[in-house]
Each structure stands twice: as C-alpha cells, then as structure tokens.
Scaffold this active site. Structure first.
Site, PDB file in Angstrom:
ATOM      1  N   CYS A  74       0.862  -1.177   0.000  1.00  0.00           N
ATOM      2  CA  CYS A  74       0.000   0.000   0.000  1.00  0.00           C
ATOM      3  C   CYS A  74       0.901   1.230   0.000  1.00  0.00           C
ATOM      4  CB  CYS A  74      -0.851  -0.028   1.264  1.00  0.00           C
ATOM      5  SG  CYS A  74      -1.901   1.416   1.521  1.00  0.00           S
ATOM      6  N   ASN A  75       0.808   2.034  -1.046  1.00  0.00           N
ATOM      7  CA  ASN A  75       1.641   3.241  -1.128  1.00  0.00           C
ATOM      8  C   ASN A  75       1.321   4.200   0.006  1.00  0.00           C
ATOM      9  OD1 ASN A  75       2.863   3.360  -4.207  1.00  0.00           O
ATOM     10  ND2 ASN A  75       0.971   2.211  -4.056  1.00  0.00           N
ATOM     11  N   THR A  76       0.028   4.330   0.304  1.00  0.00           N
ATOM     12  CA  THR A  76      -0.406   5.295   1.316  1.00  0.00           C
ATOM     13  C   THR A  76       0.160   4.928   2.694  1.00  0.00           C
ATOM     14  OG1 THR A  76      -2.415   5.535   0.023  1.00  0.00           O
ATOM     15  CG2 THR A  76      -2.455   6.446   2.236  1.00  0.00           C
ATOM     16  N   CYS A 185      -0.986   3.665  -6.681  1.00  0.00           N
ATOM     17  CA  CYS A 185      -1.835   3.111  -5.618  1.00  0.00           C
ATOM     18  C   CYS A 185      -2.099   1.668  -6.024  1.00  0.00           C
ATOM     19  CB  CYS A 185      -3.149   3.892  -5.533  1.00  0.00           C
ATOM     20  SG  CYS A 185      -4.412   3.093  -4.519  1.00  0.00           S
TER      21      CYS A 185
HETATM   22  N1  DGL Z   1      -4.002   0.682  -1.885  1.00  0.00           N
HETATM   23  C1  DGL Z   1      -3.573   1.850  -1.247  1.00  0.00           C
HETATM   24  C2  DGL Z   1      -2.380   2.509  -1.891  1.00  0.00           C
HETATM   25  O1  DGL Z   1      -1.590   1.845  -2.499  1.00  0.00           O
HETATM   26  C3  DGL Z   1      -4.500   2.832  -0.624  1.00  0.00           C
HETATM   27  C4  DGL Z   1      -5.922   2.840  -0.909  1.00  0.00           C
HETATM   28  C5  DGL Z   1      -6.697   3.570   0.135  1.00  0.00           C
HETATM   29  O2  DGL Z   1      -7.019   2.917   1.128  1.00  0.00           O
HETATM   30  O3  DGL Z   1      -6.958   4.765  -0.060  1.00  0.00           O
HETATM   31  O4  DGL Z   1      -2.181   3.697  -1.778  1.00  0.00           O
END
Ligand code: DGL
Length: 264
Positions: A74-76, A185
């Site tokens: 997850c990037n976030t 994302c």
């Molecule tokens: N899948 C996540 C990412 O890579 C974040 C999605 C989310 O929960 O906003 O950023």
C-alpha cells in the site's frame, strides 16, 4: 538457513492483491498471508498519524501470525508509516511501496509524466522527495484517482461507473504531451484494462510497481537467507480487520487472480 514461514502482505483492502499476484508469480514456493484491513479502508484521505496507527496494528498482527517478512502493499501506508515500522521491527525486513516515479522519469521521452495516486500519497514528504530527486527536469502531473479505491473494494472495476470515473481522471491527460502514467496506488492496477483502453493509440505507457517490488522481495529473502525450501508446499491465507464476509471476498478475489494467471 531457509525458512518456510510465510511472507505477510498488507494493504488497506483489496489493492495489495495486485502486489500479492506478482509475489506469487515470482516466488511460487513462498507461503503468503494477506491482510486486507477492510475496516478502515479507504486510507487515502486520512491524516498521517491515523494511517500510521492502522499500519502498526496490521504489522503487529502479521508478526503474531509468524511471518518472516512484511510487504506493505500500500503506497499510502508506506508513506505514512514505513519508517516507524522499520524502527519497531528492526530485525525483520519490511518492504514498502512507492509510485514508480524513478523508472518513469528515466524512460520518458516527452519529459512529462502523470502520477495517479491517493491524495495522501501525492502530498507526502516521501513522494515530494522522490519527485525532487528523479524528476528535476521532468514535469509531473499529479492526479487523484477519485473513487477508484471504492470501485475496486466493491468489485466494480468492469462497470459503467468505473469507465466514467476512469475517463474523468485520465482523459484530461491525453493532450498534455504525457508519455507515462504511473499507477501509484495498489488498487489502481485492477483498473488497468480500462485505463489502457482510454489511452490506446496515444503512445502512453502505464506503469505500476508490482513487479519491481516482487524483485526486491526476492533479493531480500536471498540476502537474509530466509527463502523457503525447494520442496515447500506454499499455503495462502487471508485475514482482515473487517468481518468474515469481507475476508471471504478477499479470498475469492485472490482465487480469481490465480484463475486469470492460469489462462495467461
Ligand atoms: N491501496 C492503497 C495505496 O496503495 C491505498 C488505498 C486507500 O485505502 O486509499 O495507496
């Protein structure tokens, strides 16, 4: 010294399964435990400290399950928490995810790229530092994939609504001279077929980080000497902070990915 303990993969929800897919492809002998939070998804619009708390609980849970390594798919969550996670579990390899800005900047011909990601990722210090480092002479257009995460969480990535939201985000990029779109994302690769349809014939590559992360994981298990035995029969497990119905949906989505990969 080998280890048949599983690798933990974590995301706010379904998105990290796009990373899980690449791990399965590249490391077929490794057991994987996938933790899709589900209860607190989406993370994208939340404050950093809150996301950090979710990530801490998630990794603690995976450690309690006996993982040998964690991939924050997850990037976030990576931008919000990877440093704190590495501080707390300093003897375990923890791999984070970053939008593939570097490869896009190194290969762009038009010197103009777009990055699609969550609001949190695009305004994070980590993203700004990477952009400053690699995109000095490259223009980076930042776009939040409004509604994208929710679409994937609802299994709606092939719907008319998905087409509408993808067009809304991507069409304005078509006449800007961009030749790379970075999917920053992990939910967004599930919308890749639609995104590719919108950019078709425009000379734009769509890039995500999944394969690069799997390569990094392969390198690390080698370096830490924790690869599974040659005769290990891998197990796949799915856990969540949401309810059993959500957990079952994670499992089904993963099974769909396995079936699609078999047809390739
Ligand atoms: N899948 C996540 C990412 O890579 C974040 C999605 C989310 O929960 O906003 O950023």
């Amino acid at each position: 010294m080998s280890s048949n303990a599983p690798i933990g993969v974590y995301d706010s929800g379904f998105g990290g399964l796009s990373v899980w897919r690449e791990l399965r492809r590249m490391l077929p002998r490794e057991s994987l435990i996938y933790l899709g939070d589900g209860k607190n998804c989406p993370y994208g619009g939340r404050p950093r400290a809150e996301i950090e708390g979710f990530a801490m609980s998630a990794v603690e849970r995976l450690v309690n399950e006996g993982v040998k390594m964690v991939v924050v798919g997850c990037n976030t969550a990576t931008t919000a928490a990877v440093e704190s996670l590495r501080e707390r579990w300093s003897d375990m390899p923890i791999v984070g995810l970053e939008p593939a800005v570097k490869p896009a900047c190194l290969t762009t011909q038009s010197r103009k790229i777009a990055v699609l990601a969550t609001a949190h990722s695009l305004s994070s210090d980590m993203f700004l530092a990477t952009a400053a480092r690699y995109a000095e002479d490259v223009e980076v257009v930042k776009v939040v994939g409004e509604g994208f995460v929710e679409l994937v969480e609802r299994d709606m990535e092939h719907s008319a609504e998905a087409e509408h939201l993808v067009r809304k985000a991507v069409e304005p990029l078509l006449d800007k001279g961009i030749d790379k779109i970075v999917l920053g994302c992990t939910h967004y690769p599930f919308l890749r077929p639609l995104i590719e349809r919108v950019v078709e014939g425009r000379g734009i590559d769509v890039i995500d980080s999944g394969e690069a992360v799997a390569r990094r994981v392969a390198w690390l298990i080698d370096r830490y000497d924790i690869a599974a035995d040659r005769d290990n029969t891998p197990t796949m497990r799915y856990i969540t902070f949401a309810d059993e119905a959500y957990r079952k949906r994670l499992e089904l989505k993963a099974q769909k990915i396995v079936d699609e990969d078999k047809e390739r």
